[in-house]
Design a protein around this motif. Structure first.
Motif, PDB file in Angstrom:
ATOM      1  N   PRO A   1       0.754  -1.417  -0.112  1.00 41.41           N
ATOM      2  CA  PRO A   1       0.107  -0.117  -0.017  1.00 41.41           C
ATOM      3  C   PRO A   1       0.915   1.390   0.000  1.00 41.41           C
ATOM      4  CG  PRO A   1      -0.949  -1.482   1.289  1.00 41.41           C
ATOM      5  CD  PRO A   1       0.307  -2.109   1.207  1.00 41.41           C
ATOM      6  N   PHE A   2       1.919   1.182   0.752  1.00 33.84           N
ATOM      7  CA  PHE A   2       2.954   2.338   0.816  1.00 33.84           C
ATOM      8  C   PHE A   2       3.419   2.760  -0.670  1.00 33.84           C
ATOM      9  CE2 PHE A   2       7.325   3.930   0.909  1.00 33.84           C
ATOM     10  CZ  PHE A   2       7.164   5.348   1.624  1.00 33.84           C
ATOM     11  N   GLU A   3       4.092   1.461  -1.423  1.00 39.03           N
ATOM     12  CA  GLU A   3       4.437   1.770  -2.650  1.00 39.03           C
ATOM     13  C   GLU A   3       3.424   2.273  -3.595  1.00 39.03           C
ATOM     14  OE1 GLU A   3       7.743  -1.787  -2.590  1.00 39.03           O
ATOM     15  OE2 GLU A   3       5.746  -2.152  -2.932  1.00 39.03           O
ATOM     16  N   LYS A   4       2.304   1.674  -3.461  1.00 39.44           N
ATOM     17  CA  LYS A   4       1.179   2.373  -4.264  1.00 39.44           C
ATOM     18  C   LYS A   4       0.739   3.811  -4.176  1.00 39.44           C
ATOM     19  CE  LYS A   4      -1.081  -2.192  -5.428  1.00 39.44           C
ATOM     20  NZ  LYS A   4      -2.108  -2.833  -5.160  1.00 39.44           N
ATOM     21  N   ALA A   5       0.925   4.084  -3.060  1.00 30.52           N
ATOM     22  CA  ALA A   5       0.558   5.508  -2.617  1.00 30.52           C
ATOM     23  C   ALA A   5       1.527   6.529  -2.846  1.00 30.52           C
ATOM     24  CB  ALA A   5      -0.005   5.675  -0.992  1.00 30.52           C
ATOM     25  N   THR A   6       2.739   5.940  -2.825  1.00 32.76           N
ATOM     26  CA  THR A   6       3.774   7.143  -2.819  1.00 32.76           C
ATOM     27  C   THR A   6       4.786   6.814  -4.125  1.00 32.76           C
ATOM     28  OG1 THR A   6       5.582   5.723  -1.795  1.00 32.76           O
ATOM     29  CG2 THR A   6       4.049   7.112  -0.473  1.00 32.76           C
ATOM     30  N   GLY A   7       4.591   5.745  -4.947  1.00 34.74           N
ATOM     31  CA  GLY A   7       5.697   5.612  -5.869  1.00 34.74           C
ATOM     32  C   GLY A   7       6.953   5.017  -5.630  1.00 34.74           C
ATOM     33  N   CYS A   8       7.279   4.921  -4.025  1.00 36.36           N
ATOM     34  CA  CYS A   8       8.499   4.695  -3.810  1.00 36.36           C
ATOM     35  C   CYS A   8       8.839   3.006  -3.666  1.00 36.36           C
ATOM     36  CB  CYS A   8       8.800   5.321  -2.264  1.00 36.36           C
ATOM     37  SG  CYS A   8       8.728   7.256  -2.296  1.00 36.36           S
ATOM     38  N   LYS A   9       9.460   2.569  -4.316  1.00 39.55           N
ATOM     39  CA  LYS A   9       9.802   1.140  -4.377  1.00 39.55           C
ATOM     40  C   LYS A   9      10.602   0.655  -3.134  1.00 39.55           C
ATOM     41  CE  LYS A   9       9.972  -3.397  -5.475  1.00 39.55           C
ATOM     42  NZ  LYS A   9       9.261  -4.131  -5.639  1.00 39.55           N
ATOM     43  N   VAL A  10      10.112  -0.126  -2.231  1.00 37.96           N
ATOM     44  CA  VAL A  10      10.882  -0.367  -1.034  1.00 37.96           C
ATOM     45  C   VAL A  10      11.733  -1.512  -1.133  1.00 37.96           C
ATOM     46  CG1 VAL A  10      10.609  -1.350   1.453  1.00 37.96           C
ATOM     47  CG2 VAL A  10       8.833   0.621   0.582  1.00 37.96           C
ATOM     48  N   ASN A  11      13.065  -1.555  -0.943  1.00 37.86           N
ATOM     49  CA  ASN A  11      13.847  -2.673  -1.077  1.00 37.86           C
ATOM     50  C   ASN A  11      14.415  -3.033   0.671  1.00 37.86           C
ATOM     51  OD1 ASN A  11      14.489  -2.952  -3.976  1.00 37.86           O
ATOM     52  ND2 ASN A  11      14.715  -0.715  -3.499  1.00 37.86           N
ATOM     53  N   VAL A  12      14.143  -4.205   0.815  1.00 43.79           N
ATOM     54  CA  VAL A  12      14.632  -4.343   2.239  1.00 43.79           C
ATOM     55  C   VAL A  12      15.950  -5.467   2.723  1.00 43.79           C
ATOM     56  CG1 VAL A  12      13.901  -5.409   4.333  1.00 43.79           C
ATOM     57  CG2 VAL A  12      12.351  -4.322   2.905  1.00 43.79           C
ATOM     58  N   LYS A  13      16.764  -5.045   3.395  1.00 44.20           N
ATOM     59  CA  LYS A  13      18.041  -5.722   3.719  1.00 44.20           C
ATOM     60  C   LYS A  13      17.730  -6.334   5.167  1.00 44.20           C
ATOM     61  CE  LYS A  13      22.195  -7.529   3.929  1.00 44.20           C
ATOM     62  NZ  LYS A  13      22.215  -8.698   3.329  1.00 44.20           N
ATOM     63  N   THR A  14      17.380  -7.391   5.289  1.00 42.24           N
ATOM     64  CA  THR A  14      17.206  -7.991   6.483  1.00 42.24           C
ATOM     65  C   THR A  14      18.609  -8.093   7.512  1.00 42.24           C
ATOM     66  OG1 THR A  14      17.033 -10.331   6.152  1.00 42.24           O
ATOM     67  CG2 THR A  14      15.067  -9.034   6.214  1.00 42.24           C
ATOM     68  N   ALA A  15      18.700  -7.758   8.777  1.00 39.40           N
ATOM     69  CA  ALA A  15      19.712  -8.006   9.517  1.00 39.40           C
ATOM     70  C   ALA A  15      19.455  -8.725  10.844  1.00 39.40           C
ATOM     71  CB  ALA A  15      20.334  -6.658   9.964  1.00 39.40           C
ATOM     72  N   ALA A  16      20.365  -9.663  11.103  1.00 39.50           N
ATOM     73  CA  ALA A  16      20.031 -10.499  12.432  1.00 39.50           C
ATOM     74  C   ALA A  16      20.295  -9.918  13.877  1.00 39.50           C
ATOM     75  CB  ALA A  16      20.569 -12.020  12.316  1.00 39.50           C
TER      76      ALA A  16
END
Length: 382
Positions: free
Chosen positions: A57-72
């Motif tokens: 929903p955030f990406e659709k509303a803002t056009g900001c493509k989210v890329n996630v790097k997970t850290a343990a």
């Protein structure tokens, strides 16, 4: 959550922060991309369960493509932020001040995040993200480090952390050796200190993150004893869940995320807060000092505080929302997250913070750089 020797600058005066650039004055057009370092399970887009999706929903509303790097671990987050190339990080209290004093994050303009006014008053202006009158992020979630256990081994909840620190037979008559786990991170020293605070009042421990040389030596001694009992030092939530299912692990400090996930798989798992209390984490979304997508980042920080996201995330992760209004939201799974996850037990949690040489409870304390060095030795059996 692994510190480096370069980060001992925590003891520097707050005036050293004046060189950091002023916060953003206005949000421009979104850059179309947002790179975030986050804990596993913190940014869901419905890939595991379509009911839990707050990224799409955030990406659709803002056009900001989210890329996630997970850290343990927090140390991994600090290392990634030091390397650069990211916009935001969901930093726990044992990392946030290192990032501030290391000048890897920048102050934020709260005027551009109107929902900050809805943040829990207990978290507004918290010392792990507020320094010298400047705000270095917005709260995201918080929770306790619970004692997770196998209900087939423990018919009643274990009352003390002794089950993971002291050699003993568990209720099924078998030794705990090889059946308990400890956290792979120097901040875990505080868990041992909290246990000794209760067991050894003669040591005079007032704050598990503020230990003098004598107190610290006793805590390290306890951890060396635990090393002989442990099955594994865990940092990967998925691996820990597998260990409980397949490796005969019976008890360990853990997060609500693992507890909820294993319960969801109908595993014989439960959690408790022992009599000694618990450590815990309060995570802050922080903006990199050289963020390439600041407009998208500010939009995310504002969006992250909406009650629907906060309630769904709390249910998914087994944590607590940072906006009280989220407690009234209907969750995807229908649970009462604030009651289940201990929203009212905030004052019972000893929140992670970076140990410093200059401390409030006594004249001087063992700093985090020493915690890091010595815990590596403990894990290595030295």
């Amino acid at each position: 959550m692994k510190a480096t020797s370069q980060l001992i600058g925590l003891t520097l005066a707050a005036t050293t922060l004046t060189a950091i650039a002023a916060p953003l004055s206005q949000i421009g057009k979104g850059e179309g991309r947002l790179d975030i370092i986050a804990w596993p399970g913190y940014l869901e887009r419905g890939e595991t369960d379509k009911s839990y999706d707050w990224v799409t929903p955030f990406e659709k509303a803002t056009g900001c493509k989210v890329n996630v790097k997970t850290a343990a671990t927090s140390d991994e987050m600090v290392s990634l932020m030091n390397k650069g190339g990211y916009d935001l990080v969901t930093a726990s209290g044992d990392a946030s001040l290192r990032l501030v004093y290391g000048k890897k994050v920048q102050p934020i303009n709260l005027a551009l995040i109107p929902s900050y006014k809805q943040v829990d008053k207990r978290l507004q202006g918290a010392p792990w993200y507020t320094v010298a009158g400047q705000t270095y992020g917005v709260p995201y979630q918080w929770g306790p480090n619970v004692l997770m256990y196998n209900t087939k081994v423990f018919k009643t909840p274990p009352s003390s952390w002794a089950v993971v620190f002291e050699p003993q037979n568990l209720p099924d008559g078998k030794p705990n050796k090889g059946r308990i786990q400890a956290y792979d991170g120097p901040i875990y020293i505080a868990d041992a200190a909290l246990y000794l605070k209760n067991k050894r009042p003669d040591l005079g421990i007032k704050d598990p993150y503020e230990l003098n040389e004598k107190q610290y030596a006793e805590v390290i001694k306890l951890l060396k004893q635990q090393n002989l009992l442990k099955h594994r030092y865990w940092h990967d939530a998925t691996v820990q869940m597998s260990d409980f299912k397949n490796e005969g692990v019976a008890a360990s400090g853990s997060w609500g995320y693992q507890v909820n996930a294993l319960k969801g798989e109908k595993q014989p798992i439960a959690s408790t807060i022992p009599k000694e209390g618990v450590t815990g984490w309060a995570d802050t979304t922080m903006l990199h000092a050289e963020a390439k997508h600041p407009s998208c980042a500010y939009q995310w920080m504002e969006y992250s505080l909406n009650p629907k996201l906060q309630s769904a995330l709390a249910e998914w992760f087994g944590s607590n929302p940072v906006t009280p209004a989220a407690c009234k939201e209907k969750t995807p799974g229908g649970s009462d997250v604030c009651k289940t996850n201990g929203f009212d037990r905030f004052d019972k949690v000893h929140f992670w913070k970076t140990p410093q040489a200059k401390c409030a409870s006594q004249g001087s304390c063992v700093p985090y750089s020493t915690w890091t060095r010595d815990y590596i030795g403990v894990m290595g059996g030295k």
